[in-house]
Design a protein around this motif. Sequence first.
Motif, PDB file in Angstrom:
ATOM      1  N   ILE A   1      13.236  69.792  31.477  1.00 22.01           N
ATOM      2  CA  ILE A   1      13.800  70.334  32.718  1.00 22.01           C
ATOM      3  C   ILE A   1      15.323  70.415  32.650  1.00 22.01           C
ATOM      4  O   ILE A   1      15.931  71.436  33.004  1.00 22.01           O
ATOM      5  CB  ILE A   1      13.346  69.483  33.921  1.00 22.01           C
TER       6      ILE A   1
ATOM      7  N   CYS B   1       4.940  72.632  33.343  1.00 25.09           N
ATOM      8  CA  CYS B   1       3.804  72.675  34.276  1.00 25.09           C
ATOM      9  C   CYS B   1       2.638  71.841  33.765  1.00 25.09           C
ATOM     10  O   CYS B   1       1.974  71.121  34.533  1.00 25.09           O
ATOM     11  CB  CYS B   1       3.349  74.114  34.483  1.00 25.09           C
TER      12      CYS B   1
ATOM     13  N   ILE C   1       3.451  67.950  33.867  1.00 25.65           N
ATOM     14  CA  ILE C   1       3.392  67.483  35.249  1.00 25.65           C
ATOM     15  C   ILE C   1       1.942  67.448  35.744  1.00 25.65           C
ATOM     16  O   ILE C   1       1.579  66.634  36.598  1.00 25.65           O
ATOM     17  CB  ILE C   1       4.252  68.388  36.147  1.00 25.65           C
TER      18      ILE C   1
ATOM     19  N   SER D   1       4.560  66.632  42.100  1.00 28.77           N
ATOM     20  CA  SER D   1       4.058  67.289  40.892  1.00 28.77           C
ATOM     21  C   SER D   1       3.589  68.713  41.176  1.00 28.77           C
ATOM     22  O   SER D   1       3.882  69.634  40.399  1.00 28.77           O
ATOM     23  CB  SER D   1       2.920  66.464  40.284  1.00 28.77           C
TER      24      SER D   1
ATOM     25  N   THR E   1       6.612  70.985  41.676  1.00 29.24           N
ATOM     26  CA  THR E   1       7.251  71.300  40.389  1.00 29.24           C
ATOM     27  C   THR E   1       6.425  72.297  39.594  1.00 29.24           C
ATOM     28  O   THR E   1       6.964  73.236  38.984  1.00 29.24           O
ATOM     29  CB  THR E   1       7.458  70.019  39.586  1.00 29.24           C
TER      30      THR E   1
ATOM     31  N   ASN F   1       6.775  75.787  41.097  1.00 28.66           N
ATOM     32  CA  ASN F   1       8.119  76.317  40.865  1.00 28.66           C
ATOM     33  C   ASN F   1       8.249  76.908  39.466  1.00 28.66           C
ATOM     34  O   ASN F   1       8.660  78.067  39.294  1.00 28.66           O
ATOM     35  CB  ASN F   1       9.142  75.204  41.076  1.00 28.66           C
ATOM     36  N   TYR F   2       7.885  76.140  38.460  1.00 25.97           N
ATOM     37  CA  TYR F   2       8.069  76.616  37.084  1.00 25.97           C
ATOM     38  C   TYR F   2       7.016  77.632  36.674  1.00 25.97           C
ATOM     39  O   TYR F   2       7.277  78.482  35.815  1.00 25.97           O
ATOM     40  CB  TYR F   2       8.090  75.429  36.126  1.00 25.97           C
TER      41      TYR F   2
END
Length: 260
Positions: free
Chosen positions: A76, A95, A98, A138, A141, A144-145
């Motif tokens: 990250i 991804c 996580i 999690s 995140t 988002n990615y």
Amino acid sequence: CCVLCSAILSSYLLGERLNLLGKLGCMLSLVGSTVMVIHAPEDEEVTTLDEMLSKLKEPGFLAYAAILLAVCLFLIFYLAPRYGQSNILIYLTICSVIGAFSVSSVKGLGIAIKGFFAGQPVLQHPLTWILVVTLVASITTQINYLNKSLDIFNTSLVFPIYYVLFTTIVITTSIILFKEWVTMTVVDIIGTVCGFLTIILGVFLLHAFKDTDISLGNLPQVLQSGQQAPVTRDDKNILIEVDNSSIGPEDKPKVFVIYT
């Protein structure tokens, strides 16, 4: 399964056409899933949050979680700002890593929900709120990615790679956390691995050739169109090959005759 279901539902609900290779990929994914279910290990019975906490506090899982967290932070804060825009594996690996925490949190919250309806004081247990915070962080995140990856790279590449990475991480997490493969035989281990590889092949066929128009009707034409171009043989008697196609009539050499 989510990749397979989305492909099938989109073909019926959204009118997207599923070509021959896509149908073959769906069939291979179903076969691989069936093989994995047949040879899958039995889940170790975990019924209370205290038992789940004891699993999470084992040294093997703590070391595994620390490694995943360190890898995720490195991706990250170091790799993603530098190579995230050009390398598809950066965002998808974030991804997937996580995802190990989200799957473990879902497993623990499932136990908490069962205990809540059974009258157990699960809301007073600190592990419940730790799992809720971990799950929210999690999933946020991951979304988002994953959205960043979909904005930059081709969807037909993102989903298969993400599916393979995420499934691999989840299976590894399950092995370390619940020790499901301890009692498995060699035949079951080989069957599970073969089933997983079959799913990977099916997902690859489903997405890699998504935009290709291939069906049973035009299969002979598609095969014929892939024939090799004719090979030109060089004439060994020619010392220098000159291309005169771009020379106009006025530029060609002229012969002058001198009369005496």
